[in-house]
Structures are given as C-alpha cells and as structure tokens.
Design an enzyme around this catalytic site. Structure first.
Site, PDB file in Angstrom:
ATOM      1  N   SER A 153       2.469   4.718  -0.192  1.00 22.60           N
ATOM      2  CA  SER A 153       3.611   5.602   0.056  1.00 22.60           C
ATOM      3  C   SER A 153       4.927   4.893  -0.329  1.00 22.60           C
ATOM      4  O   SER A 153       5.080   4.509  -1.484  1.00 22.60           O
ATOM      5  CB  SER A 153       3.589   6.050   1.525  1.00 22.60           C
ATOM      6  OG  SER A 153       4.376   7.193   1.727  1.00 22.60           O
ATOM      7  N   ASP A 376      -1.909  15.825  -1.956  1.00 22.50           N
ATOM      8  CA  ASP A 376      -1.195  14.928  -1.043  1.00 22.50           C
ATOM      9  C   ASP A 376       0.132  15.589  -0.695  1.00 22.50           C
ATOM     10  O   ASP A 376       0.947  15.858  -1.577  1.00 22.50           O
ATOM     11  CB  ASP A 376      -0.966  13.578  -1.731  1.00 22.50           C
ATOM     12  CG  ASP A 376      -0.317  12.526  -0.831  1.00 22.50           C
ATOM     13  OD1 ASP A 376       0.521  12.893   0.024  1.00 22.50           O
ATOM     14  OD2 ASP A 376      -0.627  11.338  -0.993  1.00 22.50           O
ATOM     15  N   HIS A 404      -2.651  12.445   2.745  1.00 24.74           N
ATOM     16  CA  HIS A 404      -1.753  11.431   2.193  1.00 24.74           C
ATOM     17  C   HIS A 404      -2.481  10.109   1.957  1.00 24.74           C
ATOM     18  O   HIS A 404      -3.184   9.613   2.838  1.00 24.74           O
ATOM     19  CB  HIS A 404      -0.598  11.224   3.175  1.00 24.74           C
ATOM     20  CG  HIS A 404       0.462  10.283   2.712  1.00 24.74           C
ATOM     21  ND1 HIS A 404       0.894  10.216   1.403  1.00 24.74           N
ATOM     22  CD2 HIS A 404       1.200   9.346   3.386  1.00 24.74           C
ATOM     23  CE1 HIS A 404       1.846   9.310   1.299  1.00 24.74           C
ATOM     24  NE2 HIS A 404       2.042   8.764   2.476  1.00 24.74           N
TER      25      HIS A 404
END
Length: 434
Positions: A153, A376, A404
């Site tokens: 991320s 995602d 995610h």
C-alpha cells in the site's frame, strides 16, 4: 538520521528498527526491509507481531521492520489526545447540513493547529522523500550493498521514491497494492469508491447466497444497511458509555470491506446490529483508528495526516470539495458522501507541501515487481498498471480477486514474490493468479 537533509548538520531524528535474524544463516542473503503501509503503520510492530507469516523469506533474510519518521517510535507526531480523537472520529462524514459542515471544518482546523503547536520541530520533515533517504542509510547500516524491500500500500509509494532517488542501489523491490504517484489525493477517490462499492456488493451478494448468513435472512441487505446508516445519523446507538454514530459505523463497514479475509467479521457485526448490539461495529471503527480499549490511540492518524499533507498538494478552497459530491455519490451511493471531504485536513495544513503530483521513474534500476489485485478497493488495479508503465523494465503480477494487497490473499502471489526476492526470478509479465 539528519532531521533536515537540506541541512544535514542541523540536528538529527531517531528512527526505530527491529530485526528478526535469518533462520538459515548458512544461506543468508541479507536484510529485507518491510513497510506495511499507512502512511503511519509501524513496521516495528508488524515484524514483531507478523514475522511468522513471512517464514519462507525469513529463512534467507533478516526481516527488518522500521517506523518511518513521525510514526510510532520514530519522533512520533502527536496532535490530539484520546478524548479529542474520540470527538473528531464520531463526527458524521456526510456533511449534509450547514452545522455538520461547520463542525467538521472547525475540527480539521483545530487538529491542524494542534499538530503545528505540538510538533513544530519535526512536522516539516516527515515527508516520504526524507523517509526514503533514511531507508538508504538503514541499508548501509545493515551492511547491504543494495536494498531488498517489500512495501504494501503506502509502502509501495515509499519504495518507488527510493528507486527514483537511488536506482542503482536496488537489489529487489516488491510493490504490493500499488499507489500511483501521478494522481492527486482527490483524484484517488473515484476509483477507490468504485472498488469499495463493488467489494461491498460482493460481500452482501455472497451473504444473500448463503442461508447461514443471518443478516440476509430478513430483507435486502444493501437496503437494510443504507437504512441503518440513516437511522444512526439522528439516533446513535449506545455501546457502554460510548455511542455508535453514523460516522463511526461507516468507517467500521469500510474497514471490514478492505480485506476479503475480514468479511466474516462484518457479517458477524451486522448480525449483532440486527439484534440491537452495536459493539462489534464500533470495535471495527476502533480497529481502523488504532484506538485501544483504554481510550488511547496509536499515532497512526496523526502521522498519516502529517505525511500525506506534505507529500500531496490539495486544493485549499472548500468549494473544490463541495463540487466532488454528485460524482462520488453516483459512483458509490453507500460510501461516496462519507469520503467527499476526507482530504480537507490537508487544505488547512500548517506546512507547505513538498511533494508533487507526477510519475516516478527509476532509470538504471533492475526490474521491479509490481503487484495489483483486480478489485482492490484501496489501491485500484489501474494504479498498478500505471506504475508498471512508469517504471521501465518492471513486471506486472496480477491477482484476480477482491480486497486490498495480495501477498496474504494468494499462495500463487506469495510464491512469485518469494521467488523474486530470494532468487531474483521474475514471473512472466502478465501472469495472473487467483
């Protein structure tokens, strides 16, 4: 580390690291630096609590967690105390009346003023470029001639920044759940909301298809959920001495939709809500906001704002946020209005942003592995495709599915990332895992 890299002799900042040594010392490759995301998540905590999930990598690498500057143990940014955080988190994100809107604006301004007052020395220097420079000094201190790194991320943005600054010092970089640096913060919202709405529908449709799903046995679950949020807007539900507001409930749902692995927790929380028990939905919001049972908070919310607002210039005129509403609600009838003003904190930020919006290249770096999930909701797949184009020679690895990040959601992805990090063996470009 130098506090200010432009004036490296004018003071230092302490950065916390921890290390879990390689278990196969005879075949040790070096150190693997890890960033779990955020910005604001603690790598030290992540390695301490989650090293077992990286056993295959830990055989060959020392696992190294670190708290980026401003985060947790590394000169942590602290703006609000627990009761202040409770108050701001309970506010409704849907600013559909003038009083709510004014309260939200004043809360953002108070938060920003507290950040400036309490962190004046450090606040201008918690940007991602400085954190990437710290990472290069960590690499050298660990004795590695080149960096091996896995970022999830936000950690992919940190990794891209490192490769942009130090392309010839990269050994292997995995970017899992990719942030696209060529997009502004407000332009993040449409594709993210598309993903959140799709993941919510996938969860609810799956729920409806199973007789064991208690929440779907009495009416259409999407309609029920929307009606619940409307009721909470005017009638928050007591949970002990606290109240579940619409703002907290929306974040609780959002957080449980993030990862497909947490969908059963959302199912359980909504079933409890049907019986008048809001405790699990409030617990989900507390988990998102890193709130402990004693009412204290980790500094993830403080540092997240401080880092994002330095990295990403945003409009300073509130009318720019007002205009986002109709398009966001059309994209996501459930979440759109809640996230419309989510970047307003940065509009009043007391330190001028140092970051820019634009692609990050890494000319001279070896091939980088870019990993994206097709649905995602947090880092949309289009961002992985975009960064794959920006990073010459990079390879795109795709996971077909919801949720995610991908390493912990697919054995196929995990094996491919491990093979690259350990043996520098890349998957064929265009490989798709389920």
């Amino acid at each position: 580390m130098p506090l200010d890299y432009a004036h490296p002799t004018a003071g230092t900042i302490d950065i916390a690291l921890n290390r879990k040594p390689a278990t196969d010392l005879a075949n040790r490759i070096g150190s693997l630096l890890i960033n779990p995301g955020g910005p604001g998540a603690s790598g030290v905590d992540w390695v301490h609590d989650g090293a077992f999930a990286l056993q295959s990598l830990n055989r060959r690498f020392d696992l190294v967690g670190f708290d980026p500057r401003g985060v947790s143990r590394s000169a942590p940014i602290r703006c609000f105390d627990g009761p202040q955080w409770d108050a701001i988190n309970a506010l409704d994100g849907v600013l559909d009346d003038p009083q709510e809107k004014q309260a939200a604006i004043q809360a953002d301004q108070a938060f920003d003023a507290a950040c400036a007052q309490r962190n004046a020395k450090v606040l201008p220097f918690v940007d991602t470029v400085s954190a990437a420079k710290d990472m290069d000094l960590m690499r050298a201190a660990l004795g590695d001639s080149k960096l091996t790194y896995i970022g999830f991320s936000y950690g992919t943005y940190l990794g891209q920044t490192y490769a942009h600054l130090f392309p010839t010092r990269v050994r292997a970089l995995v970017l899992d759940g990719v942030v696209d640096p060529s997009i502004s913060l407000n332009d993040y919202l449409p594709p993210q909301l598309t993903g959140f709405e799709q993941n919510l529908h996938a969860f609810l449709n799956g729920c409806s298809a199973r007789k064991s799903c208690e929440y779907a046995q009495s009416g259409d679950p999407y309609t029920k959920l929307t009606a619940l949020m409307q009721r909470l807007d005017t009638n928050p539900i007591p949970v002990g001495a606290r109240m579940l507001t619409r703002g907290l409930a929306m974040i609780g749902v959002l957080w449980r939709v993030y990862y497909q692995a947490t969908w059963p927790l959302l199912e359980q929380a909504l079933a409890r809500m049907d019986r008048g028990d809001a405790s699990l939905l409030l617990a989900a919001a507390d988990d998102y906001y890193s709130r402990s049972a004693d009412g204290t908070y980790a500094n993830e919310g403080d540092s997240n704002a401080a880092i994002n607002c330095l990295d990403h210039p945003v409009p300073t005129d509130i009318s720019a946020y007002d205009q986002l509403g109709p398009a966001l609600v059309k994209i996501s009838p459930f979440f759109g209005a809640t996230l419309q003003y989510s970047n307003l904190t940065c509009a009043f930020w007391p330190v001028k942003p140092t970051g820019t919006v634009g692609p990050l290249t890494a000319e001279g770096a070896p091939p980088i592995l870019v990993v994206g999930g097709t649905n995602d909701p947090v880092t949309p797949y289009a961002w992985a495709q975009s960064v794959n184009r920006q990073l010459a020679g990079s390879v795109l690895l795709t996971r077909s599915g919801n949720g995610h990040t991908s390493y912990f959601a697919s054995t196929c992805i995990q094996q491919a990332e491990d093979a690259y990090l350990i043996n520098l063996k890349l998957p064929a470009d265009g490989t798709i895992c389920t």
